[in-house]
Design a protein around this motif. Structure first.
Motif, PDB file in Angstrom:
ATOM      1  N   PRO A   1       0.817  -1.208   0.000  1.00 32.12           N
ATOM      2  CA  PRO A   1       0.000   0.000   0.000  1.00 32.12           C
ATOM      3  C   PRO A   1       0.855   1.265   0.000  1.00 32.12           C
ATOM      4  O   PRO A   1       1.999   1.255   0.453  1.00 32.12           O
ATOM      5  CB  PRO A   1      -0.806  -0.111   1.293  1.00 32.12           C
ATOM      6  CG  PRO A   1       0.011  -0.990   2.175  1.00 32.12           C
ATOM      7  CD  PRO A   1       0.743  -1.935   1.256  1.00 32.12           C
ATOM      8  N   ASP A   2       0.256   2.347  -0.498  1.00 30.84           N
ATOM      9  CA  ASP A   2       0.908   3.651  -0.421  1.00 30.84           C
ATOM     10  C   ASP A   2       0.915   4.110   1.034  1.00 30.84           C
ATOM     11  O   ASP A   2       0.258   3.517   1.896  1.00 30.84           O
ATOM     12  CB  ASP A   2       0.140   4.672  -1.274  1.00 30.84           C
ATOM     13  CG  ASP A   2       0.248   4.363  -2.762  1.00 30.84           C
ATOM     14  OD1 ASP A   2       1.252   3.742  -3.166  1.00 30.84           O
ATOM     15  OD2 ASP A   2      -0.685   4.715  -3.507  1.00 30.84           O
ATOM     16  N   LEU A   3       1.635   5.187   1.308  1.00 29.29           N
ATOM     17  CA  LEU A   3       1.636   5.752   2.649  1.00 29.29           C
ATOM     18  C   LEU A   3       0.223   6.169   3.028  1.00 29.29           C
ATOM     19  O   LEU A   3      -0.531   6.690   2.205  1.00 29.29           O
ATOM     20  CB  LEU A   3       2.555   6.975   2.722  1.00 29.29           C
ATOM     21  CG  LEU A   3       4.040   6.697   2.640  1.00 29.29           C
ATOM     22  CD1 LEU A   3       4.818   8.005   2.620  1.00 29.29           C
ATOM     23  CD2 LEU A   3       4.498   5.843   3.802  1.00 29.29           C
ATOM     24  N   ASP A   4      -0.131   5.947   4.296  1.00 32.73           N
ATOM     25  CA  ASP A   4      -1.440   6.330   4.800  1.00 32.73           C
ATOM     26  C   ASP A   4      -1.537   7.854   4.832  1.00 32.73           C
ATOM     27  O   ASP A   4      -0.559   8.533   5.157  1.00 32.73           O
ATOM     28  CB  ASP A   4      -1.635   5.755   6.206  1.00 32.73           C
ATOM     29  CG  ASP A   4      -3.070   5.776   6.652  1.00 32.73           C
ATOM     30  OD1 ASP A   4      -3.647   6.878   6.741  1.00 32.73           O
ATOM     31  OD2 ASP A   4      -3.623   4.705   6.919  1.00 32.73           O
ATOM     32  N   LYS A   5      -2.698   8.382   4.532  1.00 33.61           N
ATOM     33  CA  LYS A   5      -2.889   9.838   4.555  1.00 33.61           C
ATOM     34  C   LYS A   5      -2.923  10.374   5.978  1.00 33.61           C
ATOM     35  O   LYS A   5      -2.733  11.564   6.203  1.00 33.61           O
ATOM     36  CB  LYS A   5      -4.169  10.201   3.809  1.00 33.61           C
ATOM     37  CG  LYS A   5      -4.048   9.932   2.332  1.00 33.61           C
ATOM     38  CD  LYS A   5      -5.304  10.270   1.578  1.00 33.61           C
ATOM     39  CE  LYS A   5      -5.061   9.915   0.124  1.00 33.61           C
ATOM     40  NZ  LYS A   5      -6.213  10.019  -0.699  1.00 33.61           N
ATOM     41  N   SER A   6      -3.214   9.508   6.941  1.00 32.42           N
ATOM     42  CA  SER A   6      -3.190   9.857   8.360  1.00 32.42           C
ATOM     43  C   SER A   6      -2.231   8.903   9.055  1.00 32.42           C
ATOM     44  O   SER A   6      -2.637   7.894   9.617  1.00 32.42           O
ATOM     45  CB  SER A   6      -4.591   9.725   8.963  1.00 32.42           C
ATOM     46  OG  SER A   6      -5.491  10.589   8.340  1.00 32.42           O
ATOM     47  N   PRO A   7      -0.928   9.196   9.013  1.00 40.41           N
ATOM     48  CA  PRO A   7       0.070   8.251   9.512  1.00 40.41           C
ATOM     49  C   PRO A   7      -0.080   7.973  11.006  1.00 40.41           C
ATOM     50  O   PRO A   7      -0.497   8.839  11.772  1.00 40.41           O
ATOM     51  CB  PRO A   7       1.394   8.940   9.215  1.00 40.41           C
ATOM     52  CG  PRO A   7       1.059  10.378   9.106  1.00 40.41           C
ATOM     53  CD  PRO A   7      -0.338  10.459   8.580  1.00 40.41           C
ATOM     54  N   MET A   8       0.270   6.757  11.383  1.00 42.03           N
ATOM     55  CA  MET A   8       0.231   6.365  12.787  1.00 42.03           C
ATOM     56  C   MET A   8       1.431   6.970  13.503  1.00 42.03           C
ATOM     57  O   MET A   8       2.503   7.107  12.939  1.00 42.03           O
ATOM     58  CB  MET A   8       0.249   4.843  12.881  1.00 42.03           C
ATOM     59  CG  MET A   8      -0.085   4.331  14.264  1.00 42.03           C
ATOM     60  SD  MET A   8      -0.265   2.540  14.303  1.00 42.03           S
ATOM     61  CE  MET A   8      -1.845   2.368  13.493  1.00 42.03           C
ATOM     62  N   ASP A   9       1.216   7.337  14.768  1.00 40.42           N
ATOM     63  CA  ASP A   9       2.279   7.911  15.576  1.00 40.42           C
ATOM     64  C   ASP A   9       2.134   7.382  17.002  1.00 40.42           C
ATOM     65  O   ASP A   9       1.151   6.707  17.325  1.00 40.42           O
ATOM     66  CB  ASP A   9       2.199   9.439  15.542  1.00 40.42           C
ATOM     67  CG  ASP A   9       3.529  10.117  15.870  1.00 40.42           C
ATOM     68  OD1 ASP A   9       4.495   9.425  16.234  1.00 40.42           O
ATOM     69  OD2 ASP A   9       3.600  11.349  15.763  1.00 40.42           O
ATOM     70  N   MET A  10       3.084   7.723  17.833  1.00 42.08           N
ATOM     71  CA  MET A  10       3.082   7.276  19.215  1.00 42.08           C
ATOM     72  C   MET A  10       3.673   8.371  20.088  1.00 42.08           C
ATOM     73  O   MET A  10       4.607   9.058  19.690  1.00 42.08           O
ATOM     74  CB  MET A  10       3.924   6.004  19.346  1.00 42.08           C
ATOM     75  CG  MET A  10       3.981   5.461  20.744  1.00 42.08           C
ATOM     76  SD  MET A  10       5.050   4.022  20.878  1.00 42.08           S
ATOM     77  CE  MET A  10       6.656   4.773  20.785  1.00 42.08           C
TER      78      MET A  10
END
Length: 181
Positions: free
Chosen positions: A28-37
């Motif tokens: 998949p392409d990069l998510d438009k709402s990337p996961m973070d922590m």
């Protein structure tokens, strides 16, 4: 042709055929709402964490915050999966004791307040299946308005006198959620 050469050729051919499926995988392409922590302490070298939250970071992209997070509707606190918060020690949210463990963090925005909700439900997509009966704790907080605007939804922990504060920000809205030890 020798029997061993024929077998080697067949094995090589089958191996190449099977490996071509691996090379044809679609990633998949990069998510438009990337996961973070975010965690506390936030130094990655410090393994003695009190708390950690995993969430996705939607962006405003010219949209109005009140449209993205309407008053009176439970929100997943980010994008995609609902934010999951893990406490490595027992803490309190308001007067409610929270046992060490993982919870889903939801927000319920209202006109002048925001209710922070910890739910025992985990691995939840959005807030579509939210059930109030599974709430572990709730705390009503008055949001503040900042001078600067955040394009991307953001969270960060800061030290407090008797615990930590989860600072949540998007656009000019700020919500400070106190967790005490």
């Amino acid at each position: 042709m020798k029997k061993s050469t024929i077998i080697t050729t067949i094995v090589f051919g089958v191996t190449m055929l099977l490996s071509s499926n691996v090379n044809a995988q679609k990633f998949p392409d990069l998510d438009k709402s990337p996961m973070d922590m975010a965690s506390y302490p936030n130094d990655y070298k410090d393994p003695a964490k009190l708390v950690r939250i995993i969430y996705s970071r939607p962006q405003l992209k010219g949209r109005d915050l009140s449209t993205l997070i309407p008053d009176g509707k439970v929100w997943r606190t980010g994008a995609n999966e609902a934010a999951e918060i893990t406490f490595y020690k027992d803490v309190k949210l308001g007067d409610k004791k929270i046992k060490a463990g993982s919870y889903t963090l939801f927000l319920l925005p209202e006109k002048n307040t925001c209710t922070v909700i910890l739910s025992k439900d985990l691995n939840v997509w959005g807030s579509y299946t939210y059930k109030e009966a599974n709430d572990v704790a709730r705390l009503s907080i008055t949001p503040t308005e900042a001078a600067d605007s955040l394009e991307a939804f953001s969270m960060v922990f800061t030290k407090a006198d008797k615990g930590v504060v989860l600072n949540i920000g998007w656009d000019k809205v700020r919500v400070a959620v106190p967790f005490t030890e």
